[in-house]
Scaffold this motif. Structure first.
Motif, PDB file in Angstrom:
ATOM      1  N   UNK A 102       0.797  -1.228   0.000  1.00 43.59           N
ATOM      2  CA  UNK A 102       0.000   0.000   0.000  1.00 43.59           C
ATOM      3  C   UNK A 102       0.832   1.281   0.000  1.00 43.59           C
ATOM      4  N   UNK A 103       2.182   1.174   0.116  1.00 45.22           N
ATOM      5  CA  UNK A 103       2.966   2.365   0.435  1.00 45.22           C
ATOM      6  C   UNK A 103       4.147   2.595  -0.501  1.00 45.22           C
ATOM      7  N   UNK A 104       4.483   3.878  -0.665  1.00 43.19           N
ATOM      8  CA  UNK A 104       5.661   4.261  -1.438  1.00 43.19           C
ATOM      9  C   UNK A 104       6.949   4.012  -0.662  1.00 43.19           C
ATOM     10  N   UNK A 105       6.926   4.269   0.633  1.00 43.65           N
ATOM     11  CA  UNK A 105       8.126   4.176   1.472  1.00 43.65           C
ATOM     12  C   UNK A 105       7.813   3.253   2.649  1.00 43.65           C
ATOM     13  N   UNK A 106       7.661   1.955   2.383  1.00 42.76           N
ATOM     14  CA  UNK A 106       7.085   1.048   3.384  1.00 42.76           C
ATOM     15  C   UNK A 106       7.970   0.847   4.613  1.00 42.76           C
ATOM     16  N   UNK A 107       7.316   0.832   5.762  1.00 44.06           N
ATOM     17  CA  UNK A 107       7.993   0.557   7.025  1.00 44.06           C
ATOM     18  C   UNK A 107       7.993  -0.952   7.261  1.00 44.06           C
ATOM     19  N   UNK A 108       9.132  -1.468   7.691  1.00 42.23           N
ATOM     20  CA  UNK A 108       9.223  -2.896   7.990  1.00 42.23           C
ATOM     21  C   UNK A 108       9.468  -3.772   6.791  1.00 42.23           C
TER      22      UNK A 108
END
Length: 381
Positions: A354-360
């Protein structure tokens, strides 16, 4: 979990994305629209126990005072919401509007956090909710310089109590308040939010999952699909230039270079991970008020093939960003709620999809992200 109500607490609850998400939720609940754009309605996720549309109760924080129904009218004029839905969902919008609290950031940050926590806790108790997922969809903030207090929770909390210091940007203070209130958190913007070691420590201590950051809705979505194609076919990308044209509130916010820097960094990180940092990749964001809620992205890709043959790809993406983002906000709320019910904690790397700069997660290839999402979701049961 199907019989439990789940709260959705929106930071920036009267903004375009939030209003579109709430309007869509009300329409889905009433059977007035298909779940187009909602990943959690895909057959691959049919076996996952998720809160239903009628199980979601919405509230939030905002500094804006204009009621949701007025924002919805503007979105209808901008082509985001169908006009025929407004009359049907207006009572629901008014009900949600009554659950939105004014966010005040005056005073010591520890006191601000206590006020935010009190609002979220009262909302959860008033509606007897099993859990509340807090989602930040507020305006993008400038990047913040790292401070020693960001690295360790005890040091951060000592600094928060000092009325003469502001050690956290609003997005991170909202994340701190959410975790302190016992709530999972989603950073949907490119702002710093929960992406600090001290806040990861707090989330793990409290047994809370979180996800982020910067929802992937248009140009970057295409990049994460196309860039792996060049790599897989052993084609050398020489440059990848992009221009974004947008209006509305986002356009006005990102006209400020300091605020735009967060968005530009988020977009650049994914492309560098996919192609390598040696690729020339200039990117520009321009505010064009006439476009309103419409966002247009144009990309030019210069690449090299066999025997050094020079070729190029160009594409144009034109979309209504709030309409693309809103179903993802609902998806993330459902998935993070399920993760919380399953006892997961810390960054949910499987939600990198879902993300451009994913965490984890360091994965940016969309096909691989999709597979990881489905595998993770099946494990939730």
């Amino acid at each position: 979990m199907a019989d439990e109500s789940t709260g959705l607490w929106l930071i920036g609850a009267r903004g375009s994305v939030a209003t579109t998400a709430v309007s869509g939720l009300l329409a889905l609940r009433a059977g007035l629209t298909p779940a187009t754009g909602c990943v959690t309605e895909r057959p691959e996720l049919a076996g996952v126990t998720l809160p239903g549309w009628s199980d979601l109760v919405v509230g939030g924080h905002d500094i804006a005072q204009a009621p949701l129904e007025k924002r919805a009218e503007l979105l209808a004029q901008g082509g985001v919401l169908p006009h025929h839905l407004l009359e049907c969902i207006t009572p629901g919008l008014r009900e949600v509007d009554g659950e939105i609290r004014t966010a005040s950031f005056d005073g010591a940050q520890a006191d601000v956090a206590r006020r935010l926590v009190a609002d979220i806790t009262a909302f959860r108790e008033r509606h007897r909710l099993a859990r509340v997922v807090v989602v930040n969809v507020s305006s993008t903030e400038p990047p913040v310089p790292p401070l020693p207090e960001h690295a360790e929770l005890a040091a951060l909390e000592r600094a928060l109590a000092d009325p003469d210091r502001n050690v956290l940007p609003p997005s991170s203070l909202a994340a701190y308040a959410a975790l302190t209130a016992g709530c999972p958190f989603v950073e949907f913007t490119p702002s710093t939010g929960i992406a600090l070691p001290a806040l990861d420590e707090l989330a793990r201590r409290e047994g809370l999952p979180y996800a982020g950051r910067d929802g992937k809705t248009g140009e970057t979505l295409l990049r994460t699909v196309l860039a792996p194609m060049f790599t897989a076919r052993a084609l050398r990308v020489r440059s990848w230039a992009g221009t974004n044209l947008l209006g509305g509130g986002d356009g006005a916010t990102l006209e400020d270079p300091a605020h735009a820097d967060s968005k530009l960094r988020s977009k650049a990180n994914g492309l560098a991970a996919l192609l390598g940092s040696e690729v020339t990749a200039p990117l520009h964001i321009d505010n064009v008020p006439d476009l309103g809620e419409t966002k247009t992205a144009w990309d030019h890709v210069s690449f090299e093939g066999f025997l050094g043959a020079r070729m190029s790809l160009q594409f144009t993406w034109t979309g209504l960003d709030s309409a693309l983002a809103a179903p993802l906000v609902l998806d993330l709320t459902r998935l993070v709620a399920a993760a919380h019910a399953a006892g997961e904690k810390g960054a949910l790397g499987a939600l990198a999809f879902f993300f451009k700069d994913p965490l984890g997660s360091e994965e940016h290839r969309f096909a691989d992200q999709t597979r990881e999402l489905y595998e993770w979701a099946r494990g939730l049961g």
